[in-house]
Design a protein around this motif. Structure first.
Motif, PDB file in Angstrom:
ATOM      1  N   ASN A 105      49.156  35.022  38.824  1.00 46.16           N
ATOM      2  CA  ASN A 105      48.584  35.559  37.588  1.00 46.16           C
ATOM      3  C   ASN A 105      47.490  36.571  37.895  1.00 46.16           C
ATOM      4  O   ASN A 105      47.356  37.595  37.233  1.00 46.16           O
ATOM      5  CB  ASN A 105      48.007  34.430  36.736  1.00 46.16           C
ATOM      6  CG  ASN A 105      49.078  33.535  36.153  1.00 46.16           C
ATOM      7  OD1 ASN A 105      50.159  33.997  35.807  1.00 46.16           O
ATOM      8  ND2 ASN A 105      48.788  32.248  36.060  1.00 46.16           N
ATOM      9  N   GLN A 106      46.681  36.250  38.901  1.00 51.22           N
ATOM     10  CA  GLN A 106      45.572  37.112  39.304  1.00 51.22           C
ATOM     11  C   GLN A 106      45.469  37.104  40.819  1.00 51.22           C
ATOM     12  O   GLN A 106      45.832  36.129  41.477  1.00 51.22           O
ATOM     13  CB  GLN A 106      44.251  36.597  38.719  1.00 51.22           C
ATOM     14  CG  GLN A 106      44.150  36.685  37.204  1.00 51.22           C
ATOM     15  CD  GLN A 106      43.708  38.059  36.747  1.00 51.22           C
ATOM     16  OE1 GLN A 106      42.609  38.519  37.068  1.00 51.22           O
ATOM     17  NE2 GLN A 106      44.544  38.726  35.973  1.00 51.22           N
ATOM     18  N   ILE A 107      44.951  38.184  41.376  1.00 56.16           N
ATOM     19  CA  ILE A 107      44.651  38.255  42.803  1.00 56.16           C
ATOM     20  C   ILE A 107      43.145  38.139  42.958  1.00 56.16           C
ATOM     21  O   ILE A 107      42.388  38.901  42.358  1.00 56.16           O
ATOM     22  CB  ILE A 107      45.145  39.578  43.425  1.00 56.16           C
ATOM     23  CG1 ILE A 107      46.675  39.637  43.394  1.00 56.16           C
ATOM     24  CG2 ILE A 107      44.633  39.719  44.855  1.00 56.16           C
ATOM     25  CD1 ILE A 107      47.251  40.962  43.876  1.00 56.16           C
ATOM     26  N   THR A 135      34.460  43.001  39.026  1.00 55.15           N
ATOM     27  CA  THR A 135      34.110  41.649  38.590  1.00 55.15           C
ATOM     28  C   THR A 135      33.146  41.664  37.416  1.00 55.15           C
ATOM     29  O   THR A 135      33.017  40.673  36.690  1.00 55.15           O
ATOM     30  CB  THR A 135      33.479  40.850  39.751  1.00 55.15           C
ATOM     31  OG1 THR A 135      32.350  41.554  40.273  1.00 55.15           O
ATOM     32  CG2 THR A 135      34.490  40.635  40.866  1.00 55.15           C
ATOM     33  N   SER A 168      44.910  45.438  44.159  1.00 50.19           N
ATOM     34  CA  SER A 168      44.541  44.127  43.606  1.00 50.19           C
ATOM     35  C   SER A 168      43.896  44.272  42.236  1.00 50.19           C
ATOM     36  O   SER A 168      44.196  43.513  41.304  1.00 50.19           O
ATOM     37  CB  SER A 168      43.590  43.408  44.559  1.00 50.19           C
ATOM     38  OG  SER A 168      44.205  43.154  45.805  1.00 50.19           O
ATOM     39  N   ILE A 169      43.000  45.239  42.103  1.00 51.99           N
ATOM     40  CA  ILE A 169      42.338  45.469  40.816  1.00 51.99           C
ATOM     41  C   ILE A 169      43.350  45.911  39.770  1.00 51.99           C
ATOM     42  O   ILE A 169      43.328  45.451  38.621  1.00 51.99           O
ATOM     43  CB  ILE A 169      41.205  46.511  40.979  1.00 51.99           C
ATOM     44  CG1 ILE A 169      40.070  45.918  41.831  1.00 51.99           C
ATOM     45  CG2 ILE A 169      40.672  46.958  39.617  1.00 51.99           C
ATOM     46  CD1 ILE A 169      39.018  46.925  42.244  1.00 51.99           C
ATOM     47  N   TYR A 171      46.557  45.269  39.783  1.00 51.85           N
ATOM     48  CA  TYR A 171      47.409  44.106  39.507  1.00 51.85           C
ATOM     49  C   TYR A 171      46.746  43.206  38.474  1.00 51.85           C
ATOM     50  O   TYR A 171      47.374  42.784  37.490  1.00 51.85           O
ATOM     51  CB  TYR A 171      47.634  43.347  40.817  1.00 51.85           C
ATOM     52  CG  TYR A 171      48.566  42.150  40.732  1.00 51.85           C
ATOM     53  CD1 TYR A 171      49.874  42.233  41.202  1.00 51.85           C
ATOM     54  CD2 TYR A 171      48.131  40.925  40.219  1.00 51.85           C
ATOM     55  CE1 TYR A 171      50.739  41.143  41.155  1.00 51.85           C
ATOM     56  CE2 TYR A 171      48.983  39.832  40.157  1.00 51.85           C
ATOM     57  CZ  TYR A 171      50.278  39.941  40.626  1.00 51.85           C
ATOM     58  OH  TYR A 171      51.110  38.845  40.568  1.00 51.85           O
ATOM     59  N   ASN A 172      45.477  42.922  38.681  1.00 49.14           N
ATOM     60  CA  ASN A 172      44.748  42.054  37.751  1.00 49.14           C
ATOM     61  C   ASN A 172      44.611  42.674  36.371  1.00 49.14           C
ATOM     62  O   ASN A 172      44.438  41.964  35.375  1.00 49.14           O
ATOM     63  CB  ASN A 172      43.361  41.727  38.311  1.00 49.14           C
ATOM     64  CG  ASN A 172      43.428  40.837  39.539  1.00 49.14           C
ATOM     65  OD1 ASN A 172      44.464  40.256  39.843  1.00 49.14           O
ATOM     66  ND2 ASN A 172      42.325  40.738  40.257  1.00 49.14           N
ATOM     67  N   ASN A 173      44.711  44.003  36.326  1.00 50.86           N
ATOM     68  CA  ASN A 173      44.627  44.718  35.056  1.00 50.86           C
ATOM     69  C   ASN A 173      46.000  44.885  34.410  1.00 50.86           C
ATOM     70  O   ASN A 173      46.124  45.510  33.361  1.00 50.86           O
ATOM     71  CB  ASN A 173      43.984  46.096  35.293  1.00 50.86           C
ATOM     72  CG  ASN A 173      43.372  46.681  34.045  1.00 50.86           C
ATOM     73  OD1 ASN A 173      42.758  45.972  33.243  1.00 50.86           O
ATOM     74  ND2 ASN A 173      43.544  47.991  33.857  1.00 50.86           N
ATOM     75  N   TYR A 176      51.176  46.989  37.088  1.00 49.36           N
ATOM     76  CA  TYR A 176      51.952  46.649  38.278  1.00 49.36           C
ATOM     77  C   TYR A 176      52.614  47.867  38.927  1.00 49.36           C
ATOM     78  O   TYR A 176      52.778  47.903  40.150  1.00 49.36           O
ATOM     79  CB  TYR A 176      53.008  45.601  37.920  1.00 49.36           C
ATOM     80  CG  TYR A 176      52.414  44.358  37.307  1.00 49.36           C
ATOM     81  CD1 TYR A 176      51.435  43.631  37.979  1.00 49.36           C
ATOM     82  CD2 TYR A 176      52.813  43.914  36.041  1.00 49.36           C
ATOM     83  CE1 TYR A 176      50.877  42.499  37.419  1.00 49.36           C
ATOM     84  CE2 TYR A 176      52.261  42.781  35.469  1.00 49.36           C
ATOM     85  CZ  TYR A 176      51.288  42.083  36.157  1.00 49.36           C
ATOM     86  OH  TYR A 176      50.729  40.970  35.603  1.00 49.36           O
ATOM     87  N   SER A 179      49.914  49.334  41.024  1.00 47.36           N
ATOM     88  CA  SER A 179      49.521  48.469  42.133  1.00 47.36           C
ATOM     89  C   SER A 179      50.598  48.412  43.210  1.00 47.36           C
ATOM     90  O   SER A 179      50.283  48.342  44.406  1.00 47.36           O
ATOM     91  CB  SER A 179      49.191  47.058  41.635  1.00 47.36           C
ATOM     92  OG  SER A 179      50.321  46.403  41.103  1.00 47.36           O
ATOM     93  N   THR A 207      53.939  41.571  43.378  1.00 49.48           N
ATOM     94  CA  THR A 207      54.025  42.689  42.434  1.00 49.48           C
ATOM     95  C   THR A 207      55.476  43.031  42.120  1.00 49.48           C
ATOM     96  O   THR A 207      55.841  43.261  40.963  1.00 49.48           O
ATOM     97  CB  THR A 207      53.295  43.926  42.975  1.00 49.48           C
ATOM     98  OG1 THR A 207      52.020  43.554  43.488  1.00 49.48           O
ATOM     99  CG2 THR A 207      53.075  44.958  41.873  1.00 49.48           C
TER     100      THR A 207
END
Length: 251
Positions: A105-107, A135, A168-169, A171-173, A176, A179, A207
């Motif tokens: 779900n998150q990295i 963060t 990673s940032i 991906y979390n946003n 995809y 990322s 991903t």
């Protein structure tokens, strides 16, 4: 119940981790355990964030009456159980009872280990600043900072590290498509250290998985597994699961 989930040795490692008392190899081993256990991943984040709060309060008022760290951890763990019960883990049981896997779900952006909220193992100042911005919710500013830095260096290891953080940032946003390009950039670099390359393949696999590019995901997980490092065990689980999906689809 909480007791059924208790892993005292892992809790001890987490306590040492947030206090900066683990070596680099020990940190890698801990992360290999945590990425397979969402309960203790969240437990570790709670402990780390709690420690930062306590440290801040102690620095402002050294005579304040603060409960002992271990006692507060127990309350934090209890609260975490309630939150995690509502979350979807990395590993799930499908309706047929077979073990299935889901993309992350998150990295984790390397959880808090310093007063600035950035781990000591991150030495590049631009990456440190970008992680801190991300963060704090300044995601686009973090992305722009890393993209600018990425375009200004020719060092393979640094390119890989920047692309890994940038991907990673993104991906979390939920971006995809962006990322995946950065994780592909990580694994295409020559002369990068093993852990960076392994993370690149592990995150790339996740991903591809998010994008339903399952054959490419399986190949990326296989590459991570064959490096035989910290992510090898969990990468094999994903590789085997996706391989079984491919076999089932072809029958």
């Amino acid at each position: 119940m909480i007791e059924s989930k208790s892993n005292k040795e892992l809790e001890r490692k987490i306590d040492l981790y947030v206090n900066g008392k683990l070596s680099a190899d020990e940190v890698d081993e801990l992360w290999a355990e945590l990425i397979q256990d969402e309960y203790y991943m969240d437990y570790m984040k709670s402990v780390a964030n709690l420690k930062a709060v306590i440290d801040k309060k102690q620095s402002k008022a050294s005579n304040s009456n603060v409960h002992t760290f271990q006692k507060v951890i127990r309350y934090t763990a209890a609260a975490a159980v309630i939150l995690i019960a509502a979350m979807i883990g990395v590993f799930n049981m499908n309706t047929t009872g077979d073990l299935s896997v889901s993309p992350l779900n998150q990295i984790g952006l390397d959880v808090v280990r310093s007063a600035e909220g950035v781990p000591g193992t991150v030495t590049n100042e631009v990456i440190r600043k970008a992680i801190k911005l991300a963060t704090e919710g300044e995601v686009q500013e973090a992305i722009s900072l890393l993209q600018e830095e990425l375009n200004s260096t020719e060092n393979s290891q640094l390119i890989a590290e920047i692309a890994l953080s940038l991907g990673s940032i993104q991906y979390n946003n939920g971006d995809y498509l962006a990322s995946v390009k950065n994780f592909e950039k990580v694994v295409s670099q020559d002369n990068v250290n093993l852990l960076t390359l392994e993370k690149g393949y592990w995150f790339l696999g996740n991903t591809y998985f998010q994008l339903d590019r399952l054959e490419e995901a399986e190949a990326a997980f296989r590459n991570a597994y064959e490096l035989n490092g910290a992510y090898s065990r969990v990468a094999k689980t994903y590789m085997d699961a996706l391989g079984n999906v491919g076999v089932t689809a072809s029958e």
